[in-house]
Write a protein that holds these residues in place. Structure first.
Motif, short mmCIF file in Angstrom:
data_model
loop_
_atom_site.label_atom_id
_atom_site.label_comp_id
_atom_site.label_asym_id
_atom_site.label_seq_id
_atom_site.Cartn_x
_atom_site.Cartn_y
_atom_site.Cartn_z
N MET A 133 0.77 -1.15 0.18
CA MET A 133 -0.02 0.03 -0.13
C MET A 133 0.92 1.34 0.08
N LYS B 291 -4.56 5.16 7.13
CA LYS B 291 -5.27 4.15 7.03
C LYS B 291 -6.85 4.67 6.31
N LEU B 292 -7.43 3.58 5.80
CA LEU B 292 -9.00 4.03 5.33
C LEU B 292 -10.08 3.94 6.38
N VAL C 21 -13.14 2.98 6.92
CA VAL C 21 -14.15 2.09 6.59
C VAL C 21 -14.91 2.02 7.83
N PHE D 70 -6.49 8.74 9.84
CA PHE D 70 -7.14 8.08 8.65
C PHE D 70 -7.13 8.90 7.55
N TYR D 71 -7.34 8.60 6.32
CA TYR D 71 -7.61 9.28 5.23
C TYR D 71 -8.62 10.21 5.25
N TYR E 171 -3.51 5.18 -2.90
CA TYR E 171 -3.25 3.80 -2.43
C TYR E 171 -2.89 2.86 -3.70
N ILE F 6 -14.41 3.96 -0.58
CA ILE F 6 -13.63 3.65 0.34
C ILE F 6 -13.55 2.12 0.68
N ASN F 7 -14.63 1.40 0.72
CA ASN F 7 -14.58 0.05 0.78
C ASN F 7 -13.86 -0.83 -0.48
N ASP G 206 -10.20 -0.30 0.00
CA ASP G 206 -9.72 -1.10 1.14
C ASP G 206 -9.56 -2.63 0.75
N HIS G 207 -10.53 -3.00 -0.02
CA HIS G 207 -10.48 -4.45 -0.43
C HIS G 207 -9.23 -4.70 -1.57
N GLN H 196 -6.32 -3.18 -1.33
CA GLN H 196 -5.17 -3.16 -0.58
C GLN H 196 -4.77 -4.75 -0.20
#
Length: 565
Positions: A1, A6-7, A9, A22-23, A263, A293-294, A297-298, A300
């Motif tokens: 990453m 951090k994202l 979520v 967090f972002y 990212y 965002i989800n 994150d997935h 990554q």
């Protein structure tokens, strides 16, 4: 990453996002716009999962006395030093969310509201020992704190009065998801009681409140002013059709590209756009933040991850089900056109009451528009001088997916048809009567919604018919029905074990682009059953009397052939 942050979520607490690394997509311009475009009471209506709660948390952090001003370092609003000096950390703030208020009865819901009010009062516990409050003031505060106040409707106004007496400053009131209690009440049969309670709370706090500086409310639907905002003349409504604040809820294209670059997944912009873009707020095109965002994150964890229906899975699809339940033939045709990627033209009511929603199919279109299931593809002038409306379209692949899945569910409900056509269909399968199966299926297809003119790939259309047929056959609860069962040298589409122990049924489903190709598609289905020995698993169960069916579909037509194995 590549991103160091951090994202966030599922995190909608502004302070936590800023303090814990967090972002954050900077939406602090909302503060500047609120101050420059003054409204004493401001209502923002946006679909679920578009950043309303996070924005409300940001507003509280900005305006509340005692705030940590460093939370806004480097953000847009920090460049407006004059505004920050005038307003940052200058007001007592009441901040509540009503999204947790639900219950099977009005009493249960009202008790949950009291808990929310108690918790907000507890956040201002210093009032209990304030030397600026009289004993009577403190007694009233104690009643809110303990939930013993007999006048729940006056609690917010009273708390704002006590805060004003303590600080000698007017109060900012933030109410998130104001319409959720009304939605739950409508579903559970106590809508009139909840409407009366919410009307009282908002009327006292927002209409006749001398201690109010300004208020911000958010919700999904704009509930009729006559219903709960009676007499509120200081009221500014900012709906998804309003150009003001249009970029402050949802992610813009540039914001999404920044996230993807941060990212290391910029190559995914096409998938993100196809699945999560397409919403039109005012004059801005926006993405659903929850989805973006989800998905990032997935990615990554799995760089090859495919887009998923994150928003639909989190927000529910009861509104689509409600639409399907009252759909007439004209509405079914319009749904079919929407799924095919076309637009429909409708007059939209941006102001409703929940008990009006089922009165007219046109109200349902309005609800689907305001809640994000449909979006604005352009304004139109209605015929006959009827004002203005919108061209409506399904915004993206994610929302189209829920339309298709709910249509399949509606198809499955055809088992309740009074004419008995589905039961006749099942009897015909047992009897090996291909003509009767074909006749019954064609009748069911004509009565229901066809999605065969969609832009889906042909194999996806085949999957649709597979699901349709499964739903119909499962009207026989005593049949063992398996989908994609391993048998012989492959997987049969549908395998049926009726109650008669020696009988078995194998079905292979095909899709044809043309009506004239149905015969050929049926032939391919039967050949596949024979060549791959799809009857083998049934024979291993001791079933020797086996009928095989090849069924081909094209739009609202089908062809059925069968033979004994």
């Amino acid at each position: 990453m590549s991103g160091n942050l951090k994202l966030p979520v599922g995190i909608d607490d502004f302070r936590k996002i800023r303090e814990c690394g967090f972002y954050y997509v900077d939406k602090t311009k909302l503060v500047e716009q609120l101050m420059q475009n003054w409204g004493e009471v401001n209502l923002f209506t946006r679909p679920r999962r578009f950043g309303k709660t996070l924005n409300m948390s940001m507003l509280r952090s900005f305006f509340e006395i005692g705030t940590d001003k460093s939370l806004f370092d480097g953000l847009y609003i920090s460049r407006n030093k004059e505004l920050c000096d005038m307003h940052m950390g200058k007001y007592p703030v009441i901040s509540i969310t009503l999204k947790g208020i639900e219950g099977m009865t009005f009493e249960e819901a009202r008790n949950m509201l009291k808990i929310i009010l108690k918790n907000e009062a507890r956040r201002h516990y210093y009032l209990k020992n304030s030397d600026r409050l009289t004993d009577d003031d403190k007694q009233q505060y104690e009643q809110i704190l303990l939930g013993t106040s007999e006048n729940t409707a006056d609690s917010l106004r009273l708390l704002s009065q006590l805060l004003f007496l303590h600080y000698d400053k007017k109060v900012v009131i933030l109410i998130d998801e104001y319409d959720v209690p009304l939605d739950k009440a409508f579903q559970n049969g106590y809508y009139s009681e909840m409407t009366s309670l919410i009307r009282g709370i908002l009327g006292q706090a927002l209409k006749t409140n001398d201690y109010l500086q300004f208020a911000v409310l958010t919700g999904c639907l704009r509930i009729s002013k006559e219903s709960i905002f009676t007499g509120l003349n200081n009221f500014k409504v900012l709906s998804i059709a309003d150009a003001r604040f249009d970029e402050q809820f949802g992610f813009t294209d540039s914001e999404v590209r920044d996230i993807l670059e941060e990212y290391g997944v910029s190559d995914k912009i096409s998938e993100v756009k196809d699945w999560y873009d397409g919403y039109r707020f005012g004059k801005a095109d926006v993405y659903c933040p929850w989805d973006v965002i989800n998905y990032v994150d997935h990615l990554q964890a799995d760089p090859n991850a495919r887009p998923q229906a994150y928003w639909i899975n989190s927000s529910g699809n009861g509104l689509v089900r409600r639409l399907i339940n009252i759909a007439d033939e004209s509405t079914k045709d319009e749904i079919e056109r929407l799924i095919a990627g076309e637009t429909i033209e409708k007059a939209i009511r941006l102001e409703l009451t929940y008990d009006e929603i089922d009165n007219s199919i046109d109200n349902i279109w309005s609800v689907l528009f305001t809640t994000g299931y449909l979006t604005n593809a352009g304004e139109i002038e209605l015929p006959g001088g009827g004002g203005y409306g919108y061209r409506l379209v399904i915004p993206n692949k994610e929302v189209r997916q829920v339309f298709v899945s709910q249509i399949q569910e509606w198809f499955r409900q055809t088992v309740t048809y009074d004419d008995g056509s589905v039961q006749d269909l099942c009897e015909a399968f047992m009897a090996g009567d291909a003509d009767k199966i074909q006749s019954n299926l064609n009748m069911i297809l004509i009565k229901t919604i066809s999605v065969l003119d969609t832009k889906a790939r042909d194999d996806q259309k085949e999957n649709f018919y597979h699901g349709l047929l499964l739903g119909l056959l499962r009207s026989k609860p005593d049949w063992r029905i398996k989908s994609n069962r391993e048998s012989g040298d492959g997987f049969s589409d549908i395998s049926i074990e009726p109650t008669i122990p020696e009988k078995g049924i194998v079905v292979e489903v095909k899709y044809s682009n043309t009506i004239s190709g149905l015969d050929d598609a049926c032939g391919k289905a039967m050949k596949q059953i024979r060549d791959r020995r799809y009857d083998e698993a049934l024979r291993e169960d001791g079933r020797e009397d086996i009928i095989a069916y090849g069924i081909a579909f094209c739009r609202k037509r089908c062809k059925v052939v069968c033979e004994k194995m």
